[in-house]
Design a protein around this motif. Structure first.
Motif, short mmCIF file in Angstrom:
data_model
loop_
_atom_site.label_atom_id
_atom_site.label_comp_id
_atom_site.label_asym_id
_atom_site.label_seq_id
_atom_site.Cartn_x
_atom_site.Cartn_y
_atom_site.Cartn_z
N PHE A 116 -2.67 -0.35 5.19
CA PHE A 116 -2.56 -1.57 4.49
C PHE A 116 -2.96 -1.21 3.13
CE2 PHE A 116 -6.17 -3.22 7.15
CZ PHE A 116 -6.74 -3.49 5.99
N SER A 117 -3.82 -0.91 2.89
CA SER A 117 -3.97 -0.63 1.29
C SER A 117 -4.91 0.35 0.87
CB SER A 117 -4.52 -1.41 0.63
OG SER A 117 -6.68 -1.87 1.26
N LYS A 362 1.00 -2.95 1.50
CA LYS A 362 1.35 -4.11 2.64
C LYS A 362 1.67 -5.01 1.31
CE LYS A 362 -3.54 -5.75 0.77
NZ LYS A 362 -2.70 -6.56 -0.57
N ASP A 363 1.64 -4.57 0.63
CA ASP A 363 2.65 -5.55 -0.92
C ASP A 363 4.11 -4.48 -0.77
OD1 ASP A 363 0.30 -6.89 -1.22
OD2 ASP A 363 -0.75 -5.53 -2.60
N ALA A 368 1.17 -7.66 7.29
CA ALA A 368 0.40 -6.27 6.75
C ALA A 368 -0.52 -4.75 6.98
CB ALA A 368 -1.75 -7.65 6.26
N THR A 369 -0.28 -5.44 8.16
CA THR A 369 -0.91 -3.84 9.31
C THR A 369 0.60 -3.03 8.62
OG1 THR A 369 -2.58 -4.84 9.87
CG2 THR A 369 -2.09 -3.17 10.82
#
Length: 501
Positions: A116-117, A362-363, A368-369
């Motif tokens: 996610f990041s 994620k953005d 999110a995942t």
């Protein structure tokens, strides 16, 4: 001692050597399935409830051996499946696969990382940036859509489906406009597509809060040269009418390869309209976008440099397996502004950074995942190479051309819409019904039911311009010329049987 005494040890939950043994069994099982796939009816012949009635109502209290599970898959599950990978599957646009896609999926699942990041898995983020630029270059997208394009805001992300791509871009477009006009004017926003735009457009528009009465689907017609494509003149008139009512044009969804007939919208002319009214212009090229890796099809993307976003699905025609929709945007910052949330537990020195070196995907998405899907696409592109993927596309198009010639050679049939890419739209005509559309529709419904119930092939239908027609889409990985010839024979025999009666 406590209840933990009864829990299986970690060694039983995952043992590398036991995994190696059972994984080999499953690989053999899948390989055998593909070896035998032509022996199964392409369209499942079960009735509602057949599968559920053969399975227990509760989960087992104790573990069961893999062989017992695989036996149930053979006896219960496979008969209830429609075999999308069958070489005799011609119903819908393909979701074709390859050895490379399977191996990539094994690696994705095997690593089982969340991406996610950037910080939690730098390789996931940066590999995705690389493969999205690779594919963008393959279809000759403008540099403004690339991470390496120099603009600082372009780039792409792997979503699961076209729905995800549209919801993200529509949400970004809405957020940008709402900041100018205020939330109190939300119900004035209007979105535009054609009556051939994928149905997911209407569904997603409702999901992001667009007034259902403000979803415009511009009627299309069987126009020479551009059958069932969106007409810029009709679009402009619809927008002028809306503006006159005090409504606000927000978003235009064009298509390169519609589901029903593979219609291609005139992107350059539509871009003129979108630019004039300040609308976000998205292009859905879910199926036909893959063909644009071949230079002879790239002209269908003429005008793409003027759109705000474009998506295509390698899982449809680039051997990648289901769950791979590629979305490119010129202004990724608009996606991020609309979707970024930063809970304390995700904050780090890179969490608020968004640049050509650090991307927090994620953005860029609704959830999110996210999985390591880029490794699957990476393996496909590396294992096959651009030239082999081009040959794969061209082979399917060539087989579709052959089928089109078969249809044209039989006076009982007609091509309804000129073939584009690897989809043939045709129908059976009863010479004794005075060309009644109702009679022709009933006749072709019967033909469709007859050939699909045979289990030998699977084709689908649609209705465009009031005409009921059959769709024959070539694209399964295992399909060869002999399967196309055999499919035409099944259709001819069905026609003979119906017309005789």
């Amino acid at each position: 001692m406590g209840s933990l005494d009864f829990v299986n040890s970690n060694d039983n939950l995952f043992n590398p050597e036991e995994f190696r043994k059972q994984a080999h069994q499953v690989v053999d099982f899948i390989a055998n399935y593909y070896t035998q796939i032509e022996s199964y009816p392409v369209l499942s012949q079960v009735k509602p409830g057949d599968i559920r009635n053969q399975l227990p109502n509760t989960a087992p209290s104790q573990s069961e051996p893999l062989q017992s599970i695989l036996k149930d898959i053979t006896n219960v599950i496979i008969p209830g499946m429609t075999h999308w990978q069958s070489p005799n599957f011609f119903a819908f646009f393909p979701i074709n696969v390859s050895t490379a896609a399977f191996l990539g999926e094994m690696l994705c699942t095997g690593f089982n990382c969340a991406g996610f990041s950037w910080q939690v898995s730098p390789a996931i983020a940066e590999l995705e940036m690389v493969v999205m630029d690779w594919l963008a270059n393959m279809i000759n997208l403008p540099k403004s859509f690339l991470f390496s394009g120099g603009s600082g805001t372009g780039g792409g992300i792997i979503q699961n489906t076209t729905s995800d791509a549209i919801i993200m871009t529509l949400n970004a477009a809405r957020d940008r406009v709402i900041k100018k006009i205020g939330t109190e004017n939300m119900m004035k926003l209007v979105v535009y597509g054609s009556d051939q735009t994928h149905s997911t457009f209407e569904k997603v528009s409702k999901a992001v809060g667009i007034n259902p009465n403000n979803i415009r689907l511009i009627p299309t017609v069987m126009k020479k040269g551009q059958p069932f494509s969106m007409c810029p003149i009709k679009l402009r008139k619809e927008i002028e009418n809306d503006v006159g009512k005090g409504l606000i044009p927000l978003y235009l969804c064009g298509s390169v390869g519609t589901t029903s007939t593979n219609a291609v919208d005139p992107l350059e002319q539509l871009a003129d309209v979108a630019t004039e009214y300040g609308m976000w212009f998205h292009v859905d090229a879910a199926y036909a976008g893959s063909a644009c890796i071949c230079p002879e099809f790239r002209h269908f993307f003429n005008g793409i440099e003027r759109v705000d976003s474009v998506s295509m699905n390698p899982h449809k025609w680039l051997l990648t397996g289901l769950g791979c929709c590629c979305l490119w945007v010129k202004r990724s910052d608009l996606l991020v502004k609309a979707m970024r949330v930063e809970p304390e537990y995700l904050k780090n020195e890179w969490s608020s950074t968004e640049s050509n070196s650090v991307v927090n995907f994620k953005d860029w998405q609704l959830g999110a995942t996210r999985r390591f899907n880029s490794i699957r696409l990476w393996l496909v592109l590396r294992s096959h190479g651009v030239e082999n993927l081009q040959n794969h596309i061209r082979s399917d198009v060539r087989m579709a051309k052959d089928f089109e010639l078969f249809v044209k050679s039989d006076p009982r049939f007609e091509i309804v819409v000129p073939r584009l890419f690897a989809l043939v739209c045709f129908r059976l005509i009863n010479p004794n019904n005075n060309n009644s559309e109702d009679d022709n529709e009933l006749l072709n419904q019967k033909l469709l039911d007859l050939v699909n119930s045979s289990g030998k092939i699977y084709v689908s239908h649609t209705i465009v311009g009031g005409i009921y027609l059959l769709r024959f889409a070539v694209g399964a990985t295992l399909t060869e010329e002999c399967h196309v010839i055999a499919a035409w024979k099944v259709i001819q025999e069905g026609a003979t049987q119906l017309l005789k009666n």
